[in-house]
Scaffold this motif. Structure first.
Motif, mmCIF file in Angstrom:
data_model
loop_
_atom_site.group_PDB
_atom_site.id
_atom_site.type_symbol
_atom_site.label_atom_id
_atom_site.label_comp_id
_atom_site.label_asym_id
_atom_site.label_seq_id
_atom_site.Cartn_x
_atom_site.Cartn_y
_atom_site.Cartn_z
ATOM 1 N N ASN A 156 0.824 -1.208 0.000
ATOM 2 C CA ASN A 156 0.000 0.000 0.000
ATOM 3 C C ASN A 156 0.856 1.255 0.000
ATOM 4 O O ASN A 156 0.487 2.271 -0.592
ATOM 5 C CB ASN A 156 -0.968 -0.005 1.183
ATOM 6 N N TRP A 157 2.012 1.204 0.654
ATOM 7 C CA TRP A 157 2.914 2.358 0.729
ATOM 8 C C TRP A 157 3.489 2.696 -0.645
ATOM 9 O O TRP A 157 3.725 3.844 -0.969
ATOM 10 C CB TRP A 157 4.016 2.042 1.718
ATOM 11 N N MET A 158 3.720 1.668 -1.452
ATOM 12 C CA MET A 158 4.334 1.902 -2.764
ATOM 13 C C MET A 158 3.345 1.722 -3.912
ATOM 14 O O MET A 158 3.744 1.705 -5.071
ATOM 15 C CB MET A 158 5.532 0.980 -2.955
ATOM 16 N N ALA A 159 2.056 1.631 -3.607
ATOM 17 C CA ALA A 159 1.057 1.313 -4.637
ATOM 18 C C ALA A 159 1.042 2.302 -5.800
ATOM 19 O O ALA A 159 0.818 1.911 -6.923
ATOM 20 C CB ALA A 159 -0.332 1.218 -4.004
ATOM 21 N N THR A 160 1.283 3.558 -5.556
ATOM 22 C CA THR A 160 1.220 4.529 -6.658
ATOM 23 C C THR A 160 2.508 4.601 -7.465
ATOM 24 O O THR A 160 2.531 5.190 -8.531
ATOM 25 C CB THR A 160 0.915 5.947 -6.130
ATOM 26 N N ARG A 161 3.586 3.977 -6.969
ATOM 27 C CA ARG A 161 4.868 4.112 -7.640
ATOM 28 C C ARG A 161 5.496 2.785 -8.056
ATOM 29 O O ARG A 161 6.268 2.741 -8.996
ATOM 30 C CB ARG A 161 5.846 4.883 -6.773
ATOM 31 N N GLY A 162 5.261 1.716 -7.323
ATOM 32 C CA GLY A 162 5.779 0.419 -7.720
ATOM 33 C C GLY A 162 7.127 0.080 -7.116
ATOM 34 O O GLY A 162 7.600 0.714 -6.181
ATOM 35 N N TYR A 163 7.744 -0.981 -7.674
ATOM 36 C CA TYR A 163 9.022 -1.466 -7.170
ATOM 37 C C TYR A 163 9.807 -2.093 -8.298
ATOM 38 O O TYR A 163 9.287 -2.397 -9.363
ATOM 39 C CB TYR A 163 8.812 -2.481 -6.031
#
Length: 167
Positions: free
Chosen positions: A158-165
């Motif tokens: 959820n913390w990286m949901a808008t940006r990805g990994y």
């Protein structure tokens, strides 16, 4: 991949080739000047430039030009079902798995209740796993007092949901 993503990928590839070409020319000039001037410093600079232009080893151990990392986006909210389906990347024990680099924005709470907030965005690395991949160890350079902490994978998703990994 969208048309805009493909255009950006092609632009990045062209810039990478430009940098490699520049490093090769820089290395050749510096090595030649170092040999002519008998300068260890110039010779070292030229050798360093040549090393910089060499591709990194691939996952197979060769120097093939395959990408070591691939970017993954999480469309919308990271639901437990969606996250479980993408978890094979996470559940492989280190060091067999490639460490994951997360591009995060906003705030999240770790498993000890610590609050981590980056409204402008930040990069963190996932460097460890436990609980069959349901909890991850985060390496975070933002605060030396909390350089690493544990977080559930769903909270991280959820913390990286808008940006990805990338992994």
């Amino acid at each position: 991949m969208t048309g805009q993503d493909e255009a950006l990928r092609r632009r990045a590839q062209r810039l990478a080739w430009l940098i490699i070409g520049w490093d090769i020319i820089e290395g050749a000039v510096a090595v030649t000047a170092g040999l002519v001037a008998s300068s260890i410093a110039l010779l070292g600079f030229g050798i360093d430039s040549t090393i910089e232009s060499s591709p990194p080893p691939s996952s197979s151990g060769s120097c093939a030009a395959e990408p070591a990392y691939r970017t993954h986006m999480i469309p919308g909210a990271a639901t437990p079902a969606r996250w479980t389906s993408s978890r094979p990347t996470w559940s492989t024990p280190l060091p067999a798995a490639v460490p994951l680099v997360a591009n995060i924005v906003g705030s999240a709470t770790d498993t000890d209740g610590g609050w981590h907030s980056f409204p402008g965005g930040h990069y963190i690395a996932v460097v460890g796993y436990k609980d069959d991949g349901r909890t991850v160890r985060i390496a975070d350079s933002a605060n030396p007092a909390t350089a690493s902490y544990w977080m559930t994978t769903i909270d991280l998703a959820n913390w990286m949901a808008t940006r990805g990994y990338s992994a």
